[in-house]
Design an enzyme around this catalytic site. Structure first.
Site, PDB file in Angstrom:
ATOM      1  N   VAL A   1     -13.050  -5.196   1.958  1.00  0.00           N
ATOM      2  CA  VAL A   1     -12.562  -3.824   2.035  1.00  0.00           C
ATOM      3  C   VAL A   1     -11.714  -3.714   3.292  1.00  0.00           C
ATOM      4  CG1 VAL A   1     -13.247  -1.417   2.346  1.00  0.00           C
ATOM      5  CG2 VAL A   1     -14.524  -2.879   0.770  1.00  0.00           C
ATOM      6  N   GLY A   2     -10.544  -3.095   3.154  1.00  0.00           N
ATOM      7  CA  GLY A   2      -9.639  -2.975   4.297  1.00  0.00           C
ATOM      8  C   GLY A   2      -9.826  -1.668   5.042  1.00  0.00           C
ATOM      9  N   ASP A   3      -8.803  -1.293   5.781  1.00  0.00           N
ATOM     10  CA  ASP A   3      -8.840  -0.071   6.586  1.00  0.00           C
ATOM     11  C   ASP A   3      -8.671   1.193   5.754  1.00  0.00           C
ATOM     12  OD1 ASP A   3      -6.111  -1.171   6.181  1.00  0.00           O
ATOM     13  OD2 ASP A   3      -5.551   0.780   7.017  1.00  0.00           O
TER      14      ASP A   3
ATOM     15  N   THR B   1      -0.801   1.874   7.269  1.00  0.00           N
ATOM     16  CA  THR B   1      -0.617   0.725   6.385  1.00  0.00           C
ATOM     17  C   THR B   1      -0.372  -0.520   7.226  1.00  0.00           C
ATOM     18  OG1 THR B   1       0.918  -0.283   4.785  1.00  0.00           O
ATOM     19  CG2 THR B   1       1.799   1.490   6.130  1.00  0.00           C
ATOM     20  N   GLY B   2      -0.720  -1.672   6.670  1.00  0.00           N
ATOM     21  CA  GLY B   2      -0.557  -2.925   7.410  1.00  0.00           C
ATOM     22  C   GLY B   2      -1.808  -3.759   7.235  1.00  0.00           C
TER      23      GLY B   2
ATOM     24  N   GLY C   1      -5.286  -4.618   7.426  1.00  0.00           N
ATOM     25  CA  GLY C   1      -6.443  -3.759   7.665  1.00  0.00           C
ATOM     26  C   GLY C   1      -7.387  -4.265   8.724  1.00  0.00           C
TER      27      GLY C   1
ATOM     28  N   THR D   1       0.815  -1.227   0.000  1.00  0.00           N
ATOM     29  CA  THR D   1       0.000   0.000   0.000  1.00  0.00           C
ATOM     30  C   THR D   1       0.848   1.277   0.000  1.00  0.00           C
ATOM     31  OG1 THR D   1      -1.722  -1.163   1.179  1.00  0.00           O
ATOM     32  CG2 THR D   1      -1.617   1.194   1.584  1.00  0.00           C
TER      33      THR D   1
HETATM   34  N1  ASP Z   1      -3.921  -1.754   4.875  1.00  0.00           N
HETATM   35  C1  ASP Z   1      -4.088  -2.394   3.608  1.00  0.00           C
HETATM   36  C2  ASP Z   1      -5.311  -3.290   3.644  1.00  0.00           C
HETATM   37  O1  ASP Z   1      -5.512  -3.985   4.618  1.00  0.00           O
HETATM   38  C3  ASP Z   1      -2.927  -3.222   3.176  1.00  0.00           C
HETATM   39  C4  ASP Z   1      -1.560  -2.621   3.387  1.00  0.00           C
HETATM   40  O2  ASP Z   1      -1.404  -1.573   3.995  1.00  0.00           O
HETATM   41  O3  ASP Z   1      -0.587  -3.229   2.927  1.00  0.00           O
HETATM   42  O4  ASP Z   1      -6.021  -3.317   2.667  1.00  0.00           O
END
Ligand code: ASP
Length: 276
Positions: free
Chosen positions: A177-179, A198-199, A201, A148
């Site tokens: 759907v993520g964060d 990021t990370g 979600g 991301t």
């Molecule tokens: N946060 C993003 C999600 O969960 C993924 C990411 O940050 O790598 O969609």
């Protein structure tokens, strides 16, 4: 004074992919700086910086996104303007080269904050945004993990803006759907600071990570300490990820608990730093 920080995602980066990712975030930083240095707005800077990263297949956003288990790319993006308190977002949008620009259009030209799925894709189509085939969006599946993207900027008028864009997690379920497009989770901005997260979600959403970090800054923590506190809070529920943040004084914060998070920034004192 202006400041800008961009990230290329907190995750399990393979060592050999990092130099290319760091080049990418630096390129995005320079595009944003060229806007801010000419009295451009924070919102333009974060949008343009993220567009550069969406076009770069080294990152899981726009071109280079992970496909879901059906083989389709569904992307999430959010942009927020701290000076107005408004945000726009898209979720599970398909076939778009620049989801972040659609998110901005949602913020500026609709009565809504978040458009999802087919409605979001149709809205983008009706408004002439660049369409791109699913095949072109999908990153090379043989490539190891990539991530991301996000950006936070402070402009010369003291306005703060944030943008986050993602193809989501690898092998996610269709419709997941993520964060990232959730205000307060994947991004947050107000008059005092902006935060992009990021990370994974599913963990970030549960702690409203971006808002948690912003609350720390509102209580008087420095951006760096607030970022560390946010990641500690995420780690408490076994989450992993990273955050970037800038406050109204042009101070930058970043922290992550994954292997790496490519980043590049210039702070309010003109100090430049690039790393992972
Ligand atoms: N946060 C993003 C999600 O969960 C993924 C990411 O940050 O790598 O969609």
């Amino acid at each position: 004074m202006f400041a800008l920080i961009v990230h290329g995602g907190a995750g399990q980066w393979h060592e050999e992919r990092l130099p290319r990712a760091i080049e990418g975030v630096e390129r995005a930083l320079d595009v944003g700086i060229s806007i801010l240095a000419h009295e451009g707005s924070a919102i333009d800077a974060v949008e343009q910086a993220v567009m550069v990263l969406e076009d770069d297949p080294a990152f899981d956003a726009g071109t280079g996104s992970y496909a879901n288990t059906d083989g389709d790319v569904e992307m999430d993006a959010i942009i927020a303007d701290g000076s107005t308190g408004r945000f726009g977002a898209v979720a599970a949008i398909r076939n778009l080269r620049h989801p972040i620009s659609v998110a901005r259009k949602v913020m500026e030209d609709t009565p809504h904050c978040l458009l999802a799925g087919e409605g979001a894709t149709r809205y983008a189509h009706a408004n002439g945004f660049d369409f791109i085939s699913n095949e072109l969006l999908i990153g090379d599946a043989t490539h190891p993990a990539h991530d991301t993207v996000g950006a936070v900027a402070l402009d010369a008028r003291g306005h703060i803006a944030v943008a986050t864009s993602t193809g989501g997690t690898r092998a996610k379920m269709p419709g997941r759907v993520g964060d990232s497009p959730i205000f307060g989770a994947g991004a947050y901005a107000d008059a005092a600071c902006g935060v992009s997260a990021t990370g994974v979600g599913e963990y970030i959403m549960r702690v409203l990570l971006a808002k948690f970090v912003a609350d720390g800054i509102a209580r008087g923590l420095t951006p760096d300490v607030a970022a560390q506190g946010g990641i500690a809070h995420l780690a408490n529920i076994q989450g992993s990820g990273g955050v970037i943040t800038i406050d109204r004084d042009g101070r930058v914060g970043k922290h992550f608990n994954t292997l790496a998070m490519p980043f590049a920034y210039v702070d309010g004192r003109g100090q430049r730093n690039v790393g992972s």
